[in-house]
Design a protein around this motif. Structure first.
Motif, short mmCIF file in Angstrom:
data_model
loop_
_atom_site.label_atom_id
_atom_site.label_comp_id
_atom_site.label_asym_id
_atom_site.label_seq_id
_atom_site.Cartn_x
_atom_site.Cartn_y
_atom_site.Cartn_z
N LEU A 37 10.78 -8.74 -6.83
CA LEU A 37 11.05 -8.27 -8.19
C LEU A 37 10.14 -9.06 -9.12
O LEU A 37 10.26 -10.28 -9.25
N VAL A 38 9.18 -8.35 -9.73
CA VAL A 38 8.19 -9.02 -10.57
C VAL A 38 8.29 -8.52 -12.00
O VAL A 38 8.83 -7.44 -12.26
N GLY A 39 7.73 -9.28 -12.90
CA GLY A 39 7.74 -8.92 -14.32
C GLY A 39 7.49 -10.15 -15.15
O GLY A 39 7.77 -11.27 -14.72
N ASP A 40 6.97 -9.93 -16.35
CA ASP A 40 6.63 -11.03 -17.24
C ASP A 40 7.90 -11.73 -17.72
O ASP A 40 9.00 -11.20 -17.56
N ASN A 41 7.75 -12.90 -18.31
CA ASN A 41 8.91 -13.56 -18.93
C ASN A 41 9.54 -12.62 -19.94
O ASN A 41 8.83 -12.02 -20.75
N LEU A 195 18.99 -8.96 6.90
CA LEU A 195 19.47 -9.01 5.52
C LEU A 195 18.51 -8.26 4.59
O LEU A 195 17.32 -8.14 4.88
N ALA A 196 19.04 -7.79 3.49
CA ALA A 196 18.19 -7.34 2.40
C ALA A 196 17.92 -8.56 1.52
O ALA A 196 18.85 -9.26 1.15
N VAL A 197 16.65 -8.81 1.23
CA VAL A 197 16.29 -9.98 0.44
C VAL A 197 15.56 -9.51 -0.82
O VAL A 197 14.67 -8.65 -0.75
N VAL A 198 15.97 -10.03 -1.96
CA VAL A 198 15.25 -9.77 -3.21
C VAL A 198 14.65 -11.10 -3.67
O VAL A 198 15.36 -12.09 -3.81
N LEU A 199 13.34 -11.09 -3.84
CA LEU A 199 12.62 -12.29 -4.20
C LEU A 199 12.02 -12.13 -5.59
O LEU A 199 11.14 -11.28 -5.80
N ILE A 200 12.52 -12.90 -6.55
CA ILE A 200 11.88 -12.92 -7.86
C ILE A 200 10.75 -13.93 -7.80
O ILE A 200 10.97 -15.07 -7.38
N SER A 201 9.55 -13.51 -8.18
CA SER A 201 8.44 -14.45 -8.13
C SER A 201 7.36 -14.09 -9.12
O SER A 201 7.13 -12.92 -9.42
N HIS A 202 6.71 -15.11 -9.64
CA HIS A 202 5.54 -14.92 -10.49
C HIS A 202 4.27 -15.08 -9.69
O HIS A 202 3.17 -14.85 -10.19
N ASN A 203 4.42 -15.52 -8.44
CA ASN A 203 3.24 -15.89 -7.67
C ASN A 203 2.80 -14.73 -6.78
O ASN A 203 3.46 -14.37 -5.82
N MET A 204 1.68 -14.12 -7.13
CA MET A 204 1.21 -12.94 -6.41
C MET A 204 0.92 -13.24 -4.94
O MET A 204 1.11 -12.40 -4.08
N ASN A 205 0.46 -14.48 -4.67
CA ASN A 205 0.21 -14.82 -3.27
C ASN A 205 1.51 -14.79 -2.46
O ASN A 205 1.56 -14.25 -1.36
N ASP A 206 2.58 -15.35 -3.05
CA ASP A 206 3.88 -15.32 -2.38
C ASP A 206 4.35 -13.88 -2.20
O ASP A 206 4.82 -13.49 -1.13
N VAL A 207 4.22 -13.11 -3.27
CA VAL A 207 4.71 -11.72 -3.24
C VAL A 207 4.01 -10.95 -2.12
O VAL A 207 4.65 -10.27 -1.32
N PHE A 208 2.68 -11.08 -2.06
CA PHE A 208 1.95 -10.32 -1.04
C PHE A 208 2.12 -10.92 0.35
O PHE A 208 2.02 -10.22 1.34
N ALA A 209 2.40 -12.20 0.43
CA ALA A 209 2.58 -12.83 1.75
C ALA A 209 3.87 -12.37 2.41
O ALA A 209 3.94 -12.25 3.63
N VAL A 210 4.89 -12.08 1.64
CA VAL A 210 6.21 -11.98 2.25
C VAL A 210 6.94 -10.66 1.98
O VAL A 210 7.88 -10.33 2.69
N SER A 211 6.51 -9.89 0.99
CA SER A 211 7.34 -8.74 0.61
C SER A 211 6.96 -7.46 1.34
O SER A 211 5.81 -7.26 1.74
N ASP A 212 7.95 -6.59 1.50
CA ASP A 212 7.74 -5.24 2.03
C ASP A 212 7.60 -4.23 0.90
O ASP A 212 6.94 -3.21 1.05
N ARG A 213 8.29 -4.52 -0.21
CA ARG A 213 8.22 -3.64 -1.38
C ARG A 213 8.09 -4.51 -2.62
O ARG A 213 8.54 -5.65 -2.63
N ILE A 214 7.55 -3.91 -3.65
CA ILE A 214 7.42 -4.60 -4.94
C ILE A 214 8.03 -3.72 -6.02
O ILE A 214 7.73 -2.52 -6.11
N ALA A 215 8.93 -4.31 -6.80
CA ALA A 215 9.55 -3.62 -7.94
C ALA A 215 9.08 -4.33 -9.20
O ALA A 215 9.23 -5.54 -9.32
N ALA A 216 8.50 -3.57 -10.11
CA ALA A 216 7.92 -4.18 -11.32
C ALA A 216 8.71 -3.77 -12.55
O ALA A 216 8.84 -2.57 -12.85
N LEU A 217 9.22 -4.76 -13.26
CA LEU A 217 9.91 -4.54 -14.53
C LEU A 217 8.94 -4.83 -15.66
O LEU A 217 8.21 -5.83 -15.63
#
Ligand SMILES: Nc1ncnc2c1ncn2[C@@H]1O[C@H](COP(=O)(O)OP(=O)(O)O)[C@@H](O)[C@H]1O
Ligand SMILES: [Mg+2]
Length: 273
Positions: A37-41, A195-217
């Motif tokens: 789950l990504v999005g600006d402050n 498990l279903a995991v939701v990862l909030i992150s600002h770090n694109m490297n982390d997001v692309f390293a570990v996620s299956d889907r990306i949700a952008a707010l």
């Protein structure tokens, strides 16, 4: 991968007084997958998580859990469904040991006394089940742990309760490179356990390293939820900063476009409109 999402949100609205923070938000989390789950402050990520975890009531919208409509009106309701959140500040007590922290507020008792052997065994089994080997003693105070170890304990605490959905708010924000890698491996393992995991992150490297889907707010709207393999770093950055990227996200930029992102969420093509 399962076709039915574990959790599906439809049309979620949330305002604080006159300020609408979430607008017609759709979101899904699937068993066996990490959804970033990504999005600006200020985009509304924490508010969305607090709606899912029963801290904030929603103004409108539906929750489906395992395909069935549910209402989540309190953290207790969320926990009963198997939803656990690891908050950014971790809420661990420095002066307590690992076992005490993992069972804080939900201690096992045998009659009037605490059932320490059972709690210790459950803590050990949970950490072993997550292949955590970096913790020396379950009876060491949390104050003696590294940042990565603390994050590990907080995550283990969340999965101790037969959780089905674990939401992690910026779990690597305060960590160095090696510890980040360890925590991301753990995040991946949670999903691999089903498990279903939701990862909030600002770090694109982390997001692309570990996620299956990306949700952008973007400003309270879910502008895209796509498979990670269907999107690039720079597209995600555009979604975060502008609410659109190519054919993804808001149909028109600028004023008056509110509500144009439908947030249809089970797409493999990536187009969300
Ligand atoms: N309890 C609250 N009362 C009023 N406004 C809030 C409250 N919580 C969050 N907000 C506002 O909602 C918006 C989204 O905040 P938040 O969900 O924390 O965003 P994020 O986690 O994406 O940074 C912000 O403008 C914030 O000021
Ligand atoms: Mg936040």
């Amino acid at each position: 991968m399962s076709a039915t999402p574990l959790l599906e949100l439809r049309g979620i609205d949330k305002s604080f007084g006159p300020v609408q923070v979430l607008r017609d938000v759709a979101f899904t989390a699937h068993p066996g997958e990490v959804t970033a789950l990504v999005g600006d402050n200020g985009a509304g990520k924490s508010t969305l998580v607090k709606c899912i975890s029963g801290i904030h009531p929603t103004d409108d919208g539906e929750f489906l859990f395992e395909g069935r409509p549910v209402s989540i009106n309190s953290p207790r309701d969320a926990a009963a469904l198997g939803i656990e959140v690891v908050y950014q500040d971790l809420a661990l007590c420095d002066n307590l040991d690992i076992v005490q922290n993992m069972f804080l507020g939900r201690e096992k008792r045998s009659g009037l006394v605490l059932d320490e052997p059972t709690m210790e065994q459950m803590a050990a089994e949970t950490l072993a089940g997550l292949s955590v080997r970096t913790v020396k003693s379950l009876r060491q105070h949390v104050s003696s742990l590294s940042g990565g170890q603390r994050q590990t304990v907080a995550i283990a605490k969340a999965v101790l309760w037969n959780s089905k959905l674990v939401i992690l708010d910026e779990p690597t924000a305060a960590l160095g490179v090696a510890q980040t890698a360890q925590v991301l491996e753990l995040v991946r393992r949670l999903a691999d356990k089903g498990l279903a995991v939701v990862l909030i992150s600002h770090n694109m490297n982390d997001v692309f390293a570990v996620s299956d889907r990306i949700a952008a707010l973007y400003l309270g709207q879910m502008v895209a939820q796509v498979r990670t393999t269907d999107i690039t770093h720079s597209q995600v950055v555009e979604l975060i900063t502008a609410g659109r990227s190519g054919n993804l996200g808001l149909v028109e930029a600028g004023a008056g476009s509110a509500g144009t992102a439908t947030g249809s969420t089970d797409t493999t093509s990536g187009a969300v409109r």
